[in-house]
Write a protein that holds these residues in place. Structure first.
Motif, PDB file in Angstrom:
ATOM      1  N   ALA A 192       0.867  -1.178   0.000  1.00 59.95           N
ATOM      2  CA  ALA A 192       0.000   0.000   0.000  1.00 59.95           C
ATOM      3  C   ALA A 192       0.904   1.229   0.000  1.00 59.95           C
ATOM      4  O   ALA A 192       1.833   1.322  -0.801  1.00 59.95           O
ATOM      5  N   SER A 193       0.659   2.168   0.907  1.00 58.88           N
ATOM      6  CA  SER A 193       1.438   3.408   0.950  1.00 58.88           C
ATOM      7  C   SER A 193       0.950   4.218   2.143  1.00 58.88           C
ATOM      8  O   SER A 193      -0.165   4.020   2.645  1.00 58.88           O
ATOM      9  N   THR A 194       1.767   5.164   2.582  1.00 54.73           N
ATOM     10  CA  THR A 194       1.264   6.119   3.577  1.00 54.73           C
ATOM     11  C   THR A 194       0.156   6.968   2.969  1.00 54.73           C
ATOM     12  O   THR A 194      -0.611   7.605   3.700  1.00 54.73           O
ATOM     13  N   ALA A 195       0.032   6.952   1.651  1.00 61.29           N
ATOM     14  CA  ALA A 195      -1.087   7.630   0.986  1.00 61.29           C
ATOM     15  C   ALA A 195      -2.425   7.048   1.414  1.00 61.29           C
ATOM     16  O   ALA A 195      -3.467   7.695   1.263  1.00 61.29           O
ATOM     17  N   ALA A 196      -2.402   5.837   1.956  1.00 60.42           N
ATOM     18  CA  ALA A 196      -3.640   5.175   2.370  1.00 60.42           C
ATOM     19  C   ALA A 196      -4.323   5.865   3.546  1.00 60.42           C
ATOM     20  O   ALA A 196      -5.507   5.628   3.802  1.00 60.42           O
ATOM     21  N   PHE A 197      -3.587   6.715   4.255  1.00 60.32           N
ATOM     22  CA  PHE A 197      -4.112   7.292   5.495  1.00 60.32           C
ATOM     23  C   PHE A 197      -4.798   8.647   5.305  1.00 60.32           C
ATOM     24  O   PHE A 197      -5.281   9.229   6.272  1.00 60.32           O
ATOM     25  N   GLN A 198      -4.833   9.159   4.062  1.00 60.15           N
ATOM     26  CA  GLN A 198      -5.492  10.435   3.822  1.00 60.15           C
ATOM     27  C   GLN A 198      -5.866  10.560   2.349  1.00 60.15           C
ATOM     28  O   GLN A 198      -5.447   9.750   1.531  1.00 60.15           O
ATOM     29  N   SER A 199      -6.667  11.576   2.040  1.00 58.60           N
ATOM     30  CA  SER A 199      -7.015  11.845   0.646  1.00 58.60           C
ATOM     31  C   SER A 199      -5.863  12.561  -0.038  1.00 58.60           C
ATOM     32  O   SER A 199      -5.049  13.212   0.622  1.00 58.60           O
ATOM     33  N   GLY A 200      -5.804  12.474  -1.378  1.00 56.29           N
ATOM     34  CA  GLY A 200      -4.655  13.033  -2.081  1.00 56.29           C
ATOM     35  C   GLY A 200      -5.002  13.872  -3.289  1.00 56.29           C
ATOM     36  O   GLY A 200      -5.013  13.363  -4.422  1.00 56.29           O
ATOM     37  N   PRO A 201      -5.290  15.158  -3.106  1.00 54.47           N
ATOM     38  CA  PRO A 201      -5.502  16.029  -4.259  1.00 54.47           C
ATOM     39  C   PRO A 201      -4.322  15.957  -5.232  1.00 54.47           C
ATOM     40  O   PRO A 201      -3.173  15.884  -4.819  1.00 54.47           O
ATOM     41  N   LEU A 202      -4.608  15.980  -6.506  1.00 57.23           N
ATOM     42  CA  LEU A 202      -3.668  15.859  -7.619  1.00 57.23           C
ATOM     43  C   LEU A 202      -3.201  14.417  -7.842  1.00 57.23           C
ATOM     44  O   LEU A 202      -2.538  14.126  -8.817  1.00 57.23           O
ATOM     45  N   MET A 203      -3.561  13.533  -6.927  1.00 59.92           N
ATOM     46  CA  MET A 203      -3.332  12.093  -7.115  1.00 59.92           C
ATOM     47  C   MET A 203      -4.524  11.345  -6.522  1.00 59.92           C
ATOM     48  O   MET A 203      -4.376  10.343  -5.814  1.00 59.92           O
ATOM     49  N   ALA A 204      -5.718  11.835  -6.816  1.00 58.92           N
ATOM     50  CA  ALA A 204      -6.935  11.372  -6.137  1.00 58.92           C
ATOM     51  C   ALA A 204      -7.169   9.874  -6.285  1.00 58.92           C
ATOM     52  O   ALA A 204      -7.462   9.183  -5.305  1.00 58.92           O
ATOM     53  N   VAL A 205      -7.037   9.359  -7.497  1.00 59.06           N
ATOM     54  CA  VAL A 205      -7.324   7.945  -7.730  1.00 59.06           C
ATOM     55  C   VAL A 205      -6.257   7.061  -7.087  1.00 59.06           C
ATOM     56  O   VAL A 205      -6.561   6.047  -6.459  1.00 59.06           O
ATOM     57  N   TYR A 206      -4.993   7.468  -7.226  1.00 58.37           N
ATOM     58  CA  TYR A 206      -3.904   6.687  -6.641  1.00 58.37           C
ATOM     59  C   TYR A 206      -4.073   6.566  -5.125  1.00 58.37           C
ATOM     60  O   TYR A 206      -3.978   5.460  -4.568  1.00 58.37           O
ATOM     61  N   PHE A 207      -4.305   7.670  -4.444  1.00 58.05           N
ATOM     62  CA  PHE A 207      -4.484   7.636  -2.992  1.00 58.05           C
ATOM     63  C   PHE A 207      -5.657   6.734  -2.613  1.00 58.05           C
ATOM     64  O   PHE A 207      -5.594   5.982  -1.641  1.00 58.05           O
ATOM     65  N   ALA A 208      -6.726   6.820  -3.386  1.00 56.33           N
ATOM     66  CA  ALA A 208      -7.901   5.996  -3.097  1.00 56.33           C
ATOM     67  C   ALA A 208      -7.600   4.509  -3.252  1.00 56.33           C
ATOM     68  O   ALA A 208      -8.083   3.681  -2.469  1.00 56.33           O
ATOM     69  N   THR A 209      -6.773   4.155  -4.245  1.00 57.02           N
ATOM     70  CA  THR A 209      -6.428   2.740  -4.415  1.00 57.02           C
ATOM     71  C   THR A 209      -5.622   2.221  -3.231  1.00 57.02           C
ATOM     72  O   THR A 209      -5.795   1.079  -2.794  1.00 57.02           O
ATOM     73  N   LYS A 210      -4.743   3.056  -2.702  1.00 52.64           N
ATOM     74  CA  LYS A 210      -3.923   2.622  -1.575  1.00 52.64           C
ATOM     75  C   LYS A 210      -4.756   2.513  -0.295  1.00 52.64           C
ATOM     76  O   LYS A 210      -4.496   1.661   0.563  1.00 52.64           O
ATOM     77  N   ALA A 211      -5.755   3.389  -0.155  1.00 48.52           N
ATOM     78  CA  ALA A 211      -6.674   3.273   0.980  1.00 48.52           C
ATOM     79  C   ALA A 211      -7.442   1.958   0.907  1.00 48.52           C
ATOM     80  O   ALA A 211      -7.683   1.301   1.930  1.00 48.52           O
ATOM     81  N   TYR A 212      -7.817   1.570  -0.295  1.00 47.87           N
ATOM     82  CA  TYR A 212      -8.501   0.290  -0.481  1.00 47.87           C
ATOM     83  C   TYR A 212      -7.607  -0.868  -0.041  1.00 47.87           C
ATOM     84  O   TYR A 212      -8.041  -1.779   0.675  1.00 47.87           O
ATOM     85  N   ILE A 213      -6.352  -0.845  -0.490  1.00 48.32           N
ATOM     86  CA  ILE A 213      -5.435  -1.944  -0.156  1.00 48.32           C
ATOM     87  C   ILE A 213      -5.274  -2.086   1.350  1.00 48.32           C
ATOM     88  O   ILE A 213      -5.293  -3.194   1.892  1.00 48.32           O
ATOM     89  N   LEU A 214      -5.134  -0.971   2.041  1.00 49.61           N
ATOM     90  CA  LEU A 214      -4.970  -1.014   3.494  1.00 49.61           C
ATOM     91  C   LEU A 214      -6.219  -1.568   4.172  1.00 49.61           C
ATOM     92  O   LEU A 214      -6.138  -2.466   5.017  1.00 49.61           O
ATOM     93  N   SER A 215      -7.380  -1.041   3.814  1.00 51.79           N
ATOM     94  CA  SER A 215      -8.636  -1.498   4.417  1.00 51.79           C
ATOM     95  C   SER A 215      -8.878  -2.975   4.116  1.00 51.79           C
ATOM     96  O   SER A 215      -9.245  -3.757   5.003  1.00 51.79           O
ATOM     97  N   PHE A 216      -8.672  -3.364   2.889  1.00 53.31           N
ATOM     98  CA  PHE A 216      -8.828  -4.748   2.437  1.00 53.31           C
ATOM     99  C   PHE A 216      -7.924  -5.687   3.235  1.00 53.31           C
ATOM    100  O   PHE A 216      -8.357  -6.731   3.736  1.00 53.31           O
ATOM    101  N   SER A 217      -6.670  -5.298   3.385  1.00 53.52           N
ATOM    102  CA  SER A 217      -5.698  -6.143   4.081  1.00 53.52           C
ATOM    103  C   SER A 217      -6.032  -6.276   5.564  1.00 53.52           C
ATOM    104  O   SER A 217      -5.953  -7.371   6.129  1.00 53.52           O
ATOM    105  N   GLU A 218      -6.392  -5.167   6.199  1.00 55.46           N
ATOM    106  CA  GLU A 218      -6.735  -5.205   7.626  1.00 55.46           C
ATOM    107  C   GLU A 218      -7.933  -6.114   7.880  1.00 55.46           C
ATOM    108  O   GLU A 218      -7.947  -6.891   8.846  1.00 55.46           O
ATOM    109  N   ALA A 219      -8.942  -5.996   7.043  1.00 51.51           N
ATOM    110  CA  ALA A 219     -10.160  -6.786   7.242  1.00 51.51           C
ATOM    111  C   ALA A 219      -9.891  -8.278   7.110  1.00 51.51           C
ATOM    112  O   ALA A 219     -10.331  -9.088   7.940  1.00 51.51           O
ATOM    113  N   ILE A 220      -9.148  -8.648   6.066  1.00 52.54           N
ATOM    114  CA  ILE A 220      -8.876 -10.068   5.858  1.00 52.54           C
ATOM    115  C   ILE A 220      -7.910 -10.605   6.911  1.00 52.54           C
ATOM    116  O   ILE A 220      -8.017 -11.764   7.326  1.00 52.54           O
TER     117      ILE A 220
END
Length: 268
Positions: free
Chosen positions: A146-174
């Protein structure tokens, strides 16, 4: 090839995006530790170089799979190839990913759809395919980058930050679901890293790209590997990155988003 998979059954690690950056360093580290490898990337010539290098230096078997992970059928193709060759994956490293830079209303939609496929759908698909066998055998490890980008929103890289937030949430849940099964999942959340990622079009002049404090890929890979082996759910390399990931919880999301926007603004 100097050895075959069947000649010596060692644990096998599959690493996506293995040609450069963190993926290459993780593959090298697993080889050094004596693991057989399955290295996946779309750069066939580079994969062949890596296979030859690691087999000679570490006496391990290296299976290469040249494939474009932005193609939706790629996870099934990878899984089928390994089943046909009777190669069992003990450790899965979902490292492949990329970003884009710019205002969302101006960026390229096809590129962002490919990013979602690689960063989100492919990781989900590969995890589903290999996790079932891991649970059945009562052992296995998965490292999702994932990335530290997973912990907040990222203007100018909105989609990338959102993908990393998904990876973190997905991994924690499983990781929670897998307690007691003998299988673990770790989310590696590095900060800005010297890995070639800064070559993303448009990012050349951004503050993260011009920073002189980028952590090197080998260091990030070693910290990620150690965390995976220690069965940690979240691994954040570097004290500064750990502090920043924690501080954002106590600051308004609107302010954090403004700060990230400032960090990503193009330099003069």
């Amino acid at each position: 090839m100097t050895t075959t998979y069947q000649e010596e059954r060692k644990e096998t690690a599959l690493i996506t995006g293995a040609c450069s950056g963190i993926g290459y360093e993780l593959a090298k580290l697993f080889a050094y530790k004596g693991y057989n490898l399955v290295v996946v990337d779309k750069k066939g010539e580079k994969l062949n170089e890596i296979a030859n290098e690691f087999e000679k230096q570490y006496q391990v078997f290296v299976k290469i799979i040249v494939i474009d992970l932005s193609v939706p059928t790629s996870p099934e193709e990878i899984f089928t190839i390994l089943q046909q060759e009777r190669i069992k994956v003990d450790l899965l490293v979902n490292n492949a990913g990329f970003g884009s830079y710019g205002f969302f209303h101006e960026t390229d939609l096809p590129t962002e759809l490919q990013m979602l496929q690689v960063n989100v759908v492919c990781i989900t698909h590969l995890t589903k395919l290999f996790l079932r066998d891991m649970v059945k055998q009562g052992y296995g490890k998965i490292l999702n980058v994932a990335s530290t980008a997973a912990f907040q929103s990222g203007p100018l890289m909105a989609v990338y930050f959102a993908t990393k937030a998904y990876i973190l949430s997905f991994s924690e849940a499983i990781a929670n679901e897998l307690e007691g099964t003998g299988v673990t999942i770790t989310a590696l959340c590095p900060g800005p890293t010297s890995s070639g990622f800064q070559q993303t079009p448009g990012m050349e002049k951004s503050k993260p790209a011009s920073s002189l404090r980028l952590m090197d890929s080998a260091t990030v890979a070693k910290i990620g590997y150690d965390g995976l082996m220690a069965n940690k759910t979240i691994v954040i390399p570097g004290l500064k990155n750990k502090i920043m990931a924690t501080v954002v919880r106590f600051v308004s999301r609107k302010l954090v988003t403004k700060i990230v926007r400032d960090i990503h603004e193009l330099g003069a």
